[in-house]
Design a protein around this motif. Structure first.
Motif, PDB file in Angstrom:
ATOM      1  N   GLU A 218       0.067  -0.359  -3.843  1.00 32.37           N
ATOM      2  CA  GLU A 218      -0.813  -0.269  -2.252  1.00 32.37           C
ATOM      3  C   GLU A 218      -0.642   1.425  -2.262  1.00 32.37           C
ATOM      4  O   GLU A 218      -0.858   2.447  -2.065  1.00 32.37           O
ATOM      5  CB  GLU A 218       0.273  -0.499  -1.565  1.00 32.37           C
ATOM      6  CG  GLU A 218       1.275  -1.426  -0.892  1.00 32.37           C
ATOM      7  CD  GLU A 218       0.073  -2.995  -0.701  1.00 32.37           C
ATOM      8  OE1 GLU A 218      -0.410  -2.299  -0.210  1.00 32.37           O
ATOM      9  OE2 GLU A 218       0.244  -3.772  -1.303  1.00 32.37           O
ATOM     10  N   PRO A 219      -2.332   1.838  -1.686  1.00 33.77           N
ATOM     11  CA  PRO A 219      -2.850   2.369  -1.080  1.00 33.77           C
ATOM     12  C   PRO A 219      -1.994   3.274   0.771  1.00 33.77           C
ATOM     13  O   PRO A 219      -1.452   2.017   0.531  1.00 33.77           O
ATOM     14  CB  PRO A 219      -4.283   1.580  -0.535  1.00 33.77           C
ATOM     15  CG  PRO A 219      -3.641   0.489   0.042  1.00 33.77           C
ATOM     16  CD  PRO A 219      -3.038  -0.115  -0.843  1.00 33.77           C
ATOM     17  N   ILE A 220      -2.521   4.237   0.362  1.00 28.28           N
ATOM     18  CA  ILE A 220      -1.675   4.727   0.714  1.00 28.28           C
ATOM     19  C   ILE A 220      -2.282   5.650   2.246  1.00 28.28           C
ATOM     20  O   ILE A 220      -1.669   5.966   3.373  1.00 28.28           O
ATOM     21  CB  ILE A 220      -0.972   6.458   0.591  1.00 28.28           C
ATOM     22  CG1 ILE A 220       0.402   5.807  -0.507  1.00 28.28           C
ATOM     23  CG2 ILE A 220       0.102   7.616   1.781  1.00 28.28           C
ATOM     24  CD1 ILE A 220       0.566   7.430  -0.865  1.00 28.28           C
ATOM     25  N   PHE A 221      -3.702   5.734   2.364  1.00 25.45           N
ATOM     26  CA  PHE A 221      -5.210   6.097   3.139  1.00 25.45           C
ATOM     27  C   PHE A 221      -5.702   4.757   3.677  1.00 25.45           C
ATOM     28  O   PHE A 221      -6.435   4.698   5.002  1.00 25.45           O
ATOM     29  CB  PHE A 221      -5.824   7.345   2.798  1.00 25.45           C
ATOM     30  CG  PHE A 221      -7.473   7.833   3.454  1.00 25.45           C
ATOM     31  CD1 PHE A 221      -6.192   8.518   4.443  1.00 25.45           C
ATOM     32  CD2 PHE A 221      -7.348   8.137   3.427  1.00 25.45           C
ATOM     33  CE1 PHE A 221      -7.505   9.165   5.788  1.00 25.45           C
ATOM     34  CE2 PHE A 221      -8.839   8.336   3.922  1.00 25.45           C
ATOM     35  CZ  PHE A 221      -8.536   9.027   5.278  1.00 25.45           C
ATOM     36  N   ILE A 222      -5.870   4.657   3.020  1.00 26.88           N
ATOM     37  CA  ILE A 222      -6.496   3.371   3.231  1.00 26.88           C
ATOM     38  C   ILE A 222      -6.156   2.097   3.221  1.00 26.88           C
ATOM     39  O   ILE A 222      -5.699   1.277   2.539  1.00 26.88           O
ATOM     40  CB  ILE A 222      -7.942   3.355   2.113  1.00 26.88           C
ATOM     41  CG1 ILE A 222      -8.844   4.138   1.177  1.00 26.88           C
ATOM     42  CG2 ILE A 222      -8.922   2.067   2.465  1.00 26.88           C
ATOM     43  CD1 ILE A 222      -9.299   3.524   0.624  1.00 26.88           C
ATOM     44  N   ARG A 223      -6.232   1.158   5.006  1.00 28.83           N
ATOM     45  CA  ARG A 223      -5.508   0.556   5.177  1.00 28.83           C
ATOM     46  C   ARG A 223      -6.957  -0.472   4.618  1.00 28.83           C
ATOM     47  O   ARG A 223      -7.590  -0.865   5.158  1.00 28.83           O
ATOM     48  CB  ARG A 223      -5.665   0.299   6.916  1.00 28.83           C
ATOM     49  CG  ARG A 223      -4.474   1.535   7.216  1.00 28.83           C
ATOM     50  CD  ARG A 223      -4.272   0.990   8.285  1.00 28.83           C
ATOM     51  NE  ARG A 223      -5.718   1.572   9.447  1.00 28.83           N
ATOM     52  CZ  ARG A 223      -5.376   2.334  10.176  1.00 28.83           C
ATOM     53  NH1 ARG A 223      -5.470   3.752   9.924  1.00 28.83           N
ATOM     54  NH2 ARG A 223      -7.221   2.123  10.827  1.00 28.83           N
TER      55      ARG A 223
END
Length: 1625
Positions: A218-223
């Motif tokens: 899962e990405p952290i910055f990009i939603r």
């Protein structure tokens, strides 16, 4: 214009928006109107675009109408709003606080699913991120990413692809801001600082999220609320690494993210099967890791490189040999389960790596070149790059099926053999057989196929092509950093075709070895072993032109690099590989016509280029290169010749190798041209290689220590060449080694001779090496004839070039000038020619040597200076050698000619003597007649030179040769002169050389061949004549006369006599017809004629020698003069024995006479009396000997073999012509004594009545020339001071005068005074003593019996009468009698005077011609003769002459003399009346009285007048004479008158009488009237007594004279005078 447009645009769009929204959307209309107010508040006419945009960006209200319009769901309004938003965004007219609202609005609009709107939304995202970078960060950036990711999932490909593209650009823009930020803040910070910087933080989180997305986290910055395509994520990562790998590597947090997240994914990805699209993107990222991040991600990159190696070695589907497929499916798997496209992708990436030389070198240094223990010097056991290279090499080598079955390492042609005959150069089959970009490469590399889901089929040879191309690229890059470090450019003048002048051409060469090669050098050192098998393999693959050119160029560079690094084994191996590739596969042992293809020729060019670059370090490897060039050249030549023979219609230029053959020659010539510019070691090793190469062909032993190493290298490059020696046996063109040695030596002769600046020792060594080899080959008995000849020609060209260099010594180095001045250079140059002439060498070799010598003399003879002894050694070796055919003599003789013509001034005295010996002693005696004659002619050049040469010292005193000859022979004297040491510039040397030339010519004058003898003799005497007076001193003249001329003359006479005696003992050979109509001349006659010419030329030359005053000063000159006359006399006379008369011929006699004339002409008033006496005695002997023929000898005794009269009238005339000058000289010196006169007269008598000298014209009317000369000779003796001599000459003249009458008396033709003393004496002297009559009878009797002449012709001779001679003698006699000296008392008192008078009288009686002589001479002589018996005898002689009767019966009839004689005699008698005897007067009066009755009127009148004068009182004659005259007058007067009266009575008075009768009567009457007579009785009439005596007759005439008035008047005068006398008495 931009301001107006944006303002107008916004106003227009806002008004439209108001119009559209005024009913349903008033808020939009209201918001729009507020913006219009804002726009109108800005002064658009004066504000700029930036000012307008800045004013608009200050208000959030600007975007309000457009945001409302986008949310209205009205497409018309949305369209207008989107357009205006796009314009505002692009022009940065939106306030920063409105950006997020704008993004939200765009997200809302895009969710409606309208494609056009979505596209416009995407078009505004990128400007928002890039233009509003400071505002689009954090959550705003996240929203932008979310918008793009959402649109990327659209089903519409346009929207999806556009979104992906915008997304990539957005990601790149994020990192661009990091770059700008780093630039502002300085260097990148630590990982903690990365999270505090706005741009770095955004970039870090974006990169982290991308790595998480790839790992399915899962990405952290990009939603994101949906799954993202992993391919897109990989592409985004690739974009980041492609554009900002340095940024990522520079920020430790980002680098750590790659190390922890991305790198493990990439490594693990290739450990299992995956889709093609992901594999492509992963391999691209892996390549970016290696390319851009290898310094920061060292371990990760090492693993990736190992993965590449493992993929390449994964054992992809192999292709069995014998099967070939057009393409290979990449879906197939290898034996280890990996897809095949993995291997292809890895190979493509590795290819890019190998093509990137700087990167490759960095990786090698980073991995393979690491050292873990520097003190121990141990290297880490890591071979990542080498393993990778080896893997690529294995990919190449595994395709053995791609090599044509050519055998060896021969390079195939560009086209398969079967296509050459098919003629379809563009066929698919042909293309399938070529390896190259056009046939093997995919349209787009596999790792670039991002749009493909499945791997494409690749060509069967694609991987091979990639691997081969990669290795080639690797090699190209490997040398890129090395060669520039050690390369120097040198220039050399090169002659190009079409250019007259050489052009300076530069070429790269190895300047110096790299002492510390570094990492790159280590790379080459370790990599070449892996690369070499690849090149060995691909050399046999049929590449296309481009790939082949790259392969060849890279191989060349590898060779040069290995050489530069000092890797001898690598250099030699690679160079040997190139050498093997130059030759056709069937060259070594096949009779098939194989033309080396153009690629093999290109390969040779690469070999030559490598050789040029490494020339200074090749050492024994030179031999390998030279052998290769030779083999290629031989293959081209042989194939071209065989093709031309098998296909006659093909010209020489179309035979398949003409251009290539020329190309090979030009390239190698270029190589040799540059070699000399390098150091001397290159020159020497190149020469050694050519020597060994030539030794292999010729069979001679090469005496070099490096021979074994050279031949090992040749074996490495070419293998065994069993056909080499066989071809050498049939060579019909220059061999390679000899031709190249020749060409190099000629082109670089200044280097070899030390004339160029530099190391002269190198030139000396090179000269020695080349010349020794060529000489060994030229003189070898093992080499075939053609090779020996070629070697000899090569020596010739080298010598010629070296001598040409000597002529330019002034412009060359000082060392060379010193060598030339000392002569050492010339000796060194000419010594090879001398060596080739020595020993038992073939005629062809020696002939070429002599031709070379001749060319040297022609071009550079004046430069030989101190080396002339070498030249004469060559000439002498030719003469002394065995030359039965004479070929060598004909070759060397032009050299000697040239020396004599142009270079005599350059010779030392010793060499001049050798020149004389060679020219005259050796060549003059050659059997070749042309050479002998030409040699003799060239002697004239020697004489000219000696004449013009000046000496610096005065002549020394030397013992005369004439003195030496008293105790030794002339041969001993000249032997000493041949051995004498001669010093240049001295008179003594000049004297000796002159004598040697003359002696050599004299020796040739004794040759058995007539042409040689005559030529030598003529040249000898011409030299003496032209140069003796000015060049000979007393010593030379003495030697020339006593040791040369006199011995030669004596030999000629003796040898002629010997030869003629031998021939006389043999039977004569008749003339024969040889079948062509021509009669072959009798050899004996020809030999006789030749010896006559020889003796004549010798004697004439000897005679003319005395024309110079210096000759008279030689030792014993009088004796020498006497010997010359003796030999002349002996030549003329022959022998008195009749049996020896055959030795005399017309030619020999003529030659003797010519010599005598020459000798006589040389006597002058200054000559001594002994000289004149010698000439006189010789002449007398010649005159007497000329007529000494036995009386009974055959008629042919005076006829030679050519039917020529030997002692002819002309010869006798020539003898007499010699008399006057000799007699005059003798008389002036010692006087002409009686014995001399007797001898002279004796010679004249013998010659005049020499019956064997035929006469062909009568001499009765005119004297013959012989008689005239004889008469002159007799008359000339009158000048003597001796009265006795004068008397004898007068006697001789008298005898000559009566000789015709004595001859008639002997022949009984007439009877003259038999008791006349003069007639009797003449008969005895001329007829009896010489037995003339008897010899005439003998000749007459033998004429009819003699055989017919050889040529069938003869002329009828006439008998001499001597009548004209007698008349001429009378004239000379009369002239002599007029001379006071001749008519001296002693002469007059001798019988000579009486004989003269009788002789004149005889001629007076016989002809009218003697009248004037008699009239002129007799009175003078009678007046000088004193009284006495002599005078009485003289008068009686005169009377006897007058009274001589004709030979008729009438004794009383006298021959009346004519008027002139009567006048002369009568006048003389009157003047000397006191001394005239009575008998004389009686005879005279009788003659006068008889003249009156003559039929001649003049004589009658003269006689009548003399009777009147004698009886006149005025005439002082005795009384009795006067009385007798008067009586005779009266008697003749009466007779005349009586005759007139009788005639008148007979014919009548009217008939006219003859006028003569009338005139005579008148003359008588007039004389009677005028005469004062004293001869009659005065009583009877006094002084007119004579008239009285005829008075009666006169009276009787009166009646008859009345008809003639003049007669009557004359008669009247007579009668009147009688009357007057009577009256007076």
């Amino acid at each position: 214009m931009a301001t107006t447009n944006i303002s107008a645009l916004l106003l227009g769009e806002l008004q439209s928006l108001c119009t559209e929204a005024r009913r349903k959307h008033p808020d939009i209309k209201e918001a729009a109107e507020r913006v219009i107010v804002i726009l109108r508040g800005i002064k658009t006419t004066t504000a700029t675009f930036e000012e307008i945009a800045q004013e608009l960006s200050k208000s959030d209200e600007v975007i309000r109408p457009f945001v409302l319009a986008c949310r209205s769901n009205n497409q018309r309004l949305i369209s207008i709003a989107m357009h205006c938003l796009q314009q505002l965004v692009s022009r940065q007219a939106i306030s920063p606080g409105s950006i997020r609202e704008t993004l939200t609005t765009l997200t809302h609009v895009s969710a409606q699913g309208v494609v056009d709107v979505q596209v416009k939304v995407l078009q505004m995202v990128l400007p928002l991120v890039t233009i509003y970078g400071d505002s689009v960060c954090g959550e705003t950036l996240v929203e932008a990413f979310a918008l793009c990711l959402a649109l990327q999932r659209s089903r519409d490909p346009v929207v999806s692809n556009t979104a992906a593209a915008i997304l990539r650009q957005v990601v790149v823009a994020v990192f661009d801001r990091v770059v700008a930020e780093d630039r502002e803040l300085g260097l990148p910070g630590t990982s903690e600082q990365d999270l505090t910087r706005k741009s770095a933080k955004d970039a870090y989180f974006v990169l982290q999220d991308l790595c998480l997305l790839v790992s399915d986290a899962e990405p952290i910055f990009i939603r994101i609320d949906h799954a993202v395509d992993k391919r897109l994520v990989l592409e985004l990562i690739e974009s980041v690494l492609t554009n900002h790998s340095a940024v990522v590597a520079g920020h430790s947090a980002m680098a750590q993210t790659l190390r922890e997240r991305l790198a493990p994914f990439i490594v693990n990805f290739f450990a299992e099967r995956a889709s093609f699209s992901l594999a492509v993107r992963c391999i691209r990222i892996a390549w970016l890791f290696v390319r851009d991040l290898h310094r920061d991600l060292t371990a990760e990159c090492e693993i990736i490189l190992s993965v590449f190696s493992r993929l390449l070695d994964s054992g992809a589907t192999t292709v069995s040999s014998g099967k070939r497929r057009a393409s290979l499916s990449t879906k197939s798997t290898a034996s280890n389960g990996f897809p095949l496209f993995y291997r292809v992708l890895a190979l493509e990436v590795v290819r890019d790596l190998l093509e990137n030389a700087p990167l490759l070198h960095q990786l090698y240094t980073q991995y393979d070149g690491r050292v873990i223990d520097e003190s121990a010097g141990k290297e880490e056991d890591c071979h990542v790059i080498l393993d990778l290279i080896s893997a690529v090499c294995r990919v190449v080598i595994e395709r053995a099926d791609l090599r044509p079955a050519l055998g060896g390492s021969s390079i195939p042609s560009a086209l398969p053999e079967n296509t050459l005959s098919a003629g379809d150069s563009g066929s698919t089959d042909m293309l399938g057989h070529q390896i190259g970009a056009n046939t093997c490469r995919m349209r787009l590399e596999m790792y670039k196929l991002l749009d493909k889901q499945e791997p494409p089929n690749v060509p069967d040879t694609y991987m091979f092509y990639l691997a081969a191309s990669a290795i080639i690229s690797f090699s190209e890059g490997l040398v890129g950093d090395i060669l520039p470090q050690c390369t120097e450019h040198i220039s050399c003048p090169t002659q190009h075709s079409g250019s007259r002048r050489p052009i300076e051409v530069s070429a790269p060469v190895l300047g110096k070895l790299i002492a510390e090669p570094g990492a790159v050098g280590s790379f080459v050192k370790h990599a070449w072993a892996a690369v070499f098998p690849v090149y060995e393999f691909i050399a046999g693959v049929r590449f296309d032109d481009l790939l082949f050119a790259r392969m060849l160029e890279s191989a060349r560079q590898l060779v040069e690099t290995a050489g530069a690094l000092g890797l001898v084994e690598a250099r030699d191996s690679m160079l040997a590989l190139l050498c093997r590739g130059c030759l056709p596969a069937t060259t070594q042992a096949s009779s098939e016509v194989v033309v080396p293809n153009s690629r093999q020729v290109q390969c040779l060019r690469a070999v030559i280029s490598c050789t040029l670059f490494l020339a200074s370090t090749l050492r024994p490897a030179w031999y390998m290169v030279l052998a290769t060039v030779q083999q290629v050249e031989e293959a081209l030549f042989q194939s071209r010749r065989r093709l031309a023979a098998s296909t006659p219609n093909i010209g020489s230029d179309d035979s398949g190798g003409s251009s290539d053959f020329k190309f090979v020659r030009d390239e190698f010539a270029r190589l040799l041209g540059f070699v000399r510019v390098l150091n001397g070691e290159a020159v020497l090793w190149m020469i050694r290689g050519l020597r060994v190469l030539g030794s292999d062909l010729s069979g001679i032993v090469a005496d070099l220590d490096e021979v074994e190493e050279m031949r090992r290298l040749r074996q490495l490059a070419l293998g065994s060449t069993p056909g080499l020696q066989q071809r050498g046996n049939t060579l019909d063109r220059p061999t390679f080694a000899i031709e190249e040695l020749r060409g190099f030596a000629v082109s670089n002769i200044d280097l070899l001779m030390g004339a160029a600046s530099g190391d002269g020792d190198i030139g000396q060594q090179a000269w020695t090496a080349i010349i020794d080899h060529l000489l060994a080959t030229a003189t070898s008995t093992q080499a075939i004839s053609a090779i020996r000849t070629q070697a000899c020609e090569a020596v010739s060209d080298v010598v010629l070039a070296a001598m040409d260099l000597v002529t330019q010594a002034d412009t060359l180095s000082a060392n060379f000038q010193a060598m030339v001045e000392s002569g050492s250079a010339q000796v060194r140059i000419l010594r090879p020619l001398s060596q080739m002439m020595g020993g038992e060498h073939s005629v062809a070799v020696r002939k070429l040597t002599l031709d070379t010598l001749h060319r040297v003399l022609q071009a550079s003879g004046h430069s030989i200076t101190f080396a002339w002894d070498v030249v004469f050694d060559i000439i002498q070796s030719t003469v002394l050698g065995q030359d039965e055919s004479g070929v060598l003599m004909r070759c060397v003789f032009p050299c000697l000619q040239l020396i004599c013509t142009d270079y005599l001034a350059d010779l030392s005295p010793g060499c001049l003597r050798r020149c004389i010996s060679a020219l005259l002693v050796q060549f003059g005696g050659q059997q070749d007649l042309n050479i002998a004659l030409t040699a003799i002619g060239q002697a004239w050049a020697l004489c000219d030179y000696f004449h013009g040469a000046k000496t610096g010292d005065p002549a020394g005193s030397s013992e005369l040769i004439s003195t030496q000859l008293g105790g030794t022979s002339e041969e001993a004297v000249f032997d000493e002169l041949w051995r004498e040491d001669l010093v240049a510039g001295t008179t003594r040397s000049q004297q000796v050389l002159w004598l040697l030339v003359l002696h050599a010519l004299a020796q040739l004058g004794r040759d058995s061949r007539a042409e040689v003898r005559l030529g030598a003799i003529q040249t000898l005497f011409r030299a003496v004549d032209m140069h003796g007076p000015s060049s000979f001193d007393e010593w030379v003249w003495d030697g020339a006369v006593w040791a040369v001329i006199l011995p030669l003359s004596q030999y000629s006479l003796t040898q002629r006599a010997h030869v003629l005696n031998v021939m006389r003992s043999e039977l004569p050979q008749p003339e024969t017809d040889n079948g062509s109509g021509m009669v072959a001349e009798d050899p004996q006659r020809l030999l006789t004629k030749q010896w006559d010419e020889t003796v004549a030329a010798t004697m004439l030359g000897a005679a003319k020698t005395w024309a110079y005053e210096s000759v008279w000063k030689i030792g014993i000159s009088d004796e020498a003069w006497r010997r010359v006359w003796e030999m002349t006399r002996a030549m003329f006379i022959g022998s008195t024995d009749a049996a020896e008369w055959q030795l005399r011929t017309k030619d020999s006699v003529a030659g003797a006479l010519a010599s005598a004339r020459a000798l006589a002409s040389l006597l002058t008033s200054d000559s001594s009396s002994e000289s004149w006496r010698t000439a006189w005695e010789a002449w007398v002997a010649m005159g007497l000997g000329a007529t000494l023929i036995p009386p009974n000898a055959l008629a042919e005794i005076n006829i030679d073999d050519d039917d020529n009269v030997v002692m002819s009238q002309e010869v006798l005339c020539a003898v007499l012509e010699l008399c006057p000058p000799i007699v005059s000289g003798l008389r002036s010196k010692s006087g002409l004594v009686v014995d001399d006169c007797d001898a002279l007269l004796s010679v004249v008598r013998q010659i005049l009545v020499f019956a064997d000298a035929p006469v062909y014209s009568p001499d009765s009317a005119e004297m013959s020339r012989l008689q005239s000369l004889a008469l002159d000779a007799v008359a000339r003796a009158l000048d003597s001071d001796s009265d006795i001599v004068a008397a004898r000459v007068v006697d001789e003249l008298a005898a000559l005068s009566v000789l015709p009458y004595a001859l008639k008396h002997k022949r009984h033709e007439c009877v003259l005074m038999s008791d006349s003393a003069v007639v009797g004496a003449a008969g005895r002297m001329y007829l009896e003593e010489s037995r003339y009559i008897e010899r005439l009878e003998v000749l007459a009797g033998q004429t009819d019996k003699s055989p017919k002449r050889r040529h069938g012709r003869s002329r009828r001779t006439v008998a001499l009468t001597f009548e004209a001679l007698g008349r001429a003698a009378v004239g000379r006699l009369g002239a002599a009698l007029c001379d006071d000296q001749v008519l001296a008392l002693r002469v007059l008192e001798s019988g000579a005077w009486l004989s003269a008078v009788v002789a004149m009288g005889l001629h007076l009686i016989q002809s009218d011609d003697s009248e004037s002589w008699f009239v002129r001479t007799v009175p003078i002589a009678m007046s000088r003769l004193p009284s006495g018996p002599a005078l009485d005898a003289a008068w009686m002689a005169i009377g006897s002459v007058v009274a001589l009767r004709m030979n008729r019966p009438e004794r009383d009839s006298l021959l009346l003399v004519k008027q002139g004689v009567l006048d002369a005699v009568a006048e003389c008698s009157v003047e000397s009346s006191a001394t005239c005897p009575k008998e004389y007067w009686s005879m005279l009066l009788d003659a006068i009285e008889e003249g009156i009755v003559s039929d001649e009127d003049g004589l009658a009148m003269a006689s009548l007048g003399w009777l009147e004068r004698l009886c006149s009182i005025d005439c002082s004659v005795p009384e009795w004479v006067a009385a007798s005259a008067a009586q005779r007058l009266v008697r003749r007067t009466q007779a005349i008158v009586d005759s007139y009266v009788a005639d008148r009575t007979l014919f009548g008075h009217r008939s006219p009488l003859p006028l003569q009768r009338t005139l005579l009567l008148r003359r008588v009457l007039q004389g009677l009237a005028q005469l004062q007579s004293k001869g009659l009785d005065p009583v009877r009439g006094g002084s007119a007594a004579h008239i009285v005596a005829v008075f009666e007759c006169l009276i009787g005439l009166v009646a008859e004279s009345t008809a003639d008035l003049q007669t009557a008047r004359a008669l009247q005068k007579c009668l009147r005078r009688v009357a007057d006398e009577a009256l007076s008495g």
